[in-house]
Scaffold this active site. Structure first.
Site, PDB file in Angstrom:
ATOM      1  N   ARG A 132     -17.327  10.535 -29.988  1.00  0.00           N
ATOM      2  CA  ARG A 132     -17.740  10.829 -31.460  1.00  0.00           C
ATOM      3  C   ARG A 132     -16.567  11.178 -32.533  1.00  0.00           C
ATOM      4  NH1 ARG A 132     -24.279  11.452 -31.182  1.00  0.00           N
ATOM      5  NH2 ARG A 132     -23.714  13.649 -31.105  1.00  0.00           N
ATOM      6  N   ARG A 164     -17.158  16.606 -34.273  1.00  0.00           N
ATOM      7  CA  ARG A 164     -18.206  17.619 -34.568  1.00  0.00           C
ATOM      8  C   ARG A 164     -18.225  18.644 -33.238  1.00  0.00           C
ATOM      9  NH1 ARG A 164     -24.985  15.334 -34.441  1.00  0.00           N
ATOM     10  NH2 ARG A 164     -24.498  16.920 -32.663  1.00  0.00           N
TER      11      ARG A 164
HETATM   12  P1  AMP Z   1     -28.597  16.945 -32.858  1.00  0.00           P
HETATM   13  O1  AMP Z   1     -27.942  16.685 -34.019  1.00  0.00           O
HETATM   14  O2  AMP Z   1     -30.271  16.249 -32.044  1.00  0.00           O
HETATM   15  O3  AMP Z   1     -27.901  17.266 -31.280  1.00  0.00           O
HETATM   16  O4  AMP Z   1     -28.705  18.202 -33.156  1.00  0.00           O
HETATM   17  C1  AMP Z   1     -27.775  19.197 -32.785  1.00  0.00           C
HETATM   18  C2  AMP Z   1     -28.085  21.091 -32.926  1.00  0.00           C
HETATM   19  O5  AMP Z   1     -28.820  21.541 -33.476  1.00  0.00           O
HETATM   20  C3  AMP Z   1     -28.603  21.193 -31.506  1.00  0.00           C
HETATM   21  O6  AMP Z   1     -27.677  21.366 -30.299  1.00  0.00           O
HETATM   22  C4  AMP Z   1     -29.552  22.562 -31.722  1.00  0.00           C
HETATM   23  O7  AMP Z   1     -28.635  23.543 -31.945  1.00  0.00           O
HETATM   24  C5  AMP Z   1     -29.606  21.912 -32.863  1.00  0.00           C
HETATM   25  N1  AMP Z   1     -31.393  21.661 -33.005  1.00  0.00           N
HETATM   26  C6  AMP Z   1     -31.155  20.560 -33.902  1.00  0.00           C
HETATM   27  N2  AMP Z   1     -32.674  20.527 -33.617  1.00  0.00           N
HETATM   28  C7  AMP Z   1     -33.533  21.311 -32.900  1.00  0.00           C
HETATM   29  C8  AMP Z   1     -34.729  21.649 -32.156  1.00  0.00           C
HETATM   30  N3  AMP Z   1     -36.112  20.237 -31.955  1.00  0.00           N
HETATM   31  N4  AMP Z   1     -34.830  22.685 -32.183  1.00  0.00           N
HETATM   32  C9  AMP Z   1     -34.071  23.835 -31.326  1.00  0.00           C
HETATM   33  N5  AMP Z   1     -32.656  23.351 -32.508  1.00  0.00           N
HETATM   34  C10 AMP Z   1     -32.417  21.975 -32.372  1.00  0.00           C
END
Ligand code: AMP
Length: 219
Positions: A132, A164
């Site tokens: 990605r 990322r």
């Molecule tokens: P994502 O884009 O949803 O994969 O989120 C990227 C990162 O943000 C995750 O690996 C966590 O570090 C943090 N994060 C996003 N959503 C949450 C959540 N609901 N609870 C805790 N950390 C979160």
């Protein structure tokens, strides 16, 4: 807020396609997409106190503490555009987050209407995530293998493509471990509530879209 059947959650491991599938659903239903990952990345980019607090957790592929994320979501759900429903993508990710969400919704006479769980094998997720790339100018997401950009580091808009931090393989493995330990128990939690719909998230985005449409329309 009023009671609505459009209070939706997309659940699944990182790379399952929650964000991609959520985008067309919110357009079709006219509800906002609430992605905690996007909100945290925006806060980090803007250098807010919240963003600085979340930064180290995110880079390591760890979860940001529950109280931080719960506060962020509760505030967002009180905004006017959520009155007719919402789609949560990337939240809840732990049982305490799910309990906090239920309590917040109950305060407003609402409850979770449907949880769509996208299921994909770990090895397929690693392939999806490690390829990605995101454009730093227009935010378009490409995939080196499945949706190749004009060049490995260049978007069609001319912007530079970046990977990322948390899409590097070692971090991906960590995120998957965190998913299995902390987020997968939510499947049983929502199954008990009778709102869980499991969808095969493997294969091309269009195929997954058809499967998701079937369960969302069949409500
Ligand atoms: P994502 O884009 O949803 O994969 O989120 C990227 C990162 O943000 C995750 O690996 C966590 O570090 C943090 N994060 C996003 N959503 C949450 C959540 N609901 N609870 C805790 N950390 C979160």
């Amino acid at each position: 807020m009023t009671t609505t059947a459009h209070d939706l959650i997309f659940l699944g491991p990182p790379g399952a396609g929650k964000g991609t599938q959520a985008r067309w659903i919110v357009e079709a239903l006219g509800i906002p997409q609430i992605s905690t990952g996007d909100m945290l990345r925006a806060a980090r980019k803007a250098g807010t106190p919240l963003g600085r607090q979340a930064d180290a957790y995110m880079s390591a592929g760890k979860l940001v503490p529950d109280e931080v994320v719960v506060g962020l979501v509760a505030e967002r759900l009180r905004e006017a555009d959520c009155a007719g429903g919402f789609l949560l993508d990337g939240f809840p990710r732990t049982i305490p987050q799910a309990e906090a969400l239920d309590a917040e919704l109950a305060r407003h006479g609402r409850k979770v209407g449907m949880v769509v769980a996208l299921e994909v094998e770990d090895e397929a997720l690693v392939r999806r995530l490690s390829g990605r790339r995101t454009c730093t100018a227009c935010n378009r997401i490409w995939h080196l293998e499945f949706d190749p950009p004009p060049a490995a580091d260049r978007c069609a808009c001319g912007g530079t493509l970046l990977q990322r931090d948390d899409d590097k393989e070692a971090t991906i493995r960590n995120r998957l471990r965190v998913y299995h330990e902390q987020t997968a128990p939510l499947l049983a939690y929502y199954e008990r509530q009778g709102v869980l719909r499991r969808v095969d998230g493997s294969g091309a985005a269009d195929e997954v879209r058809r499967r998701v449409a079937e369960v969302v329309r069949g409500r």
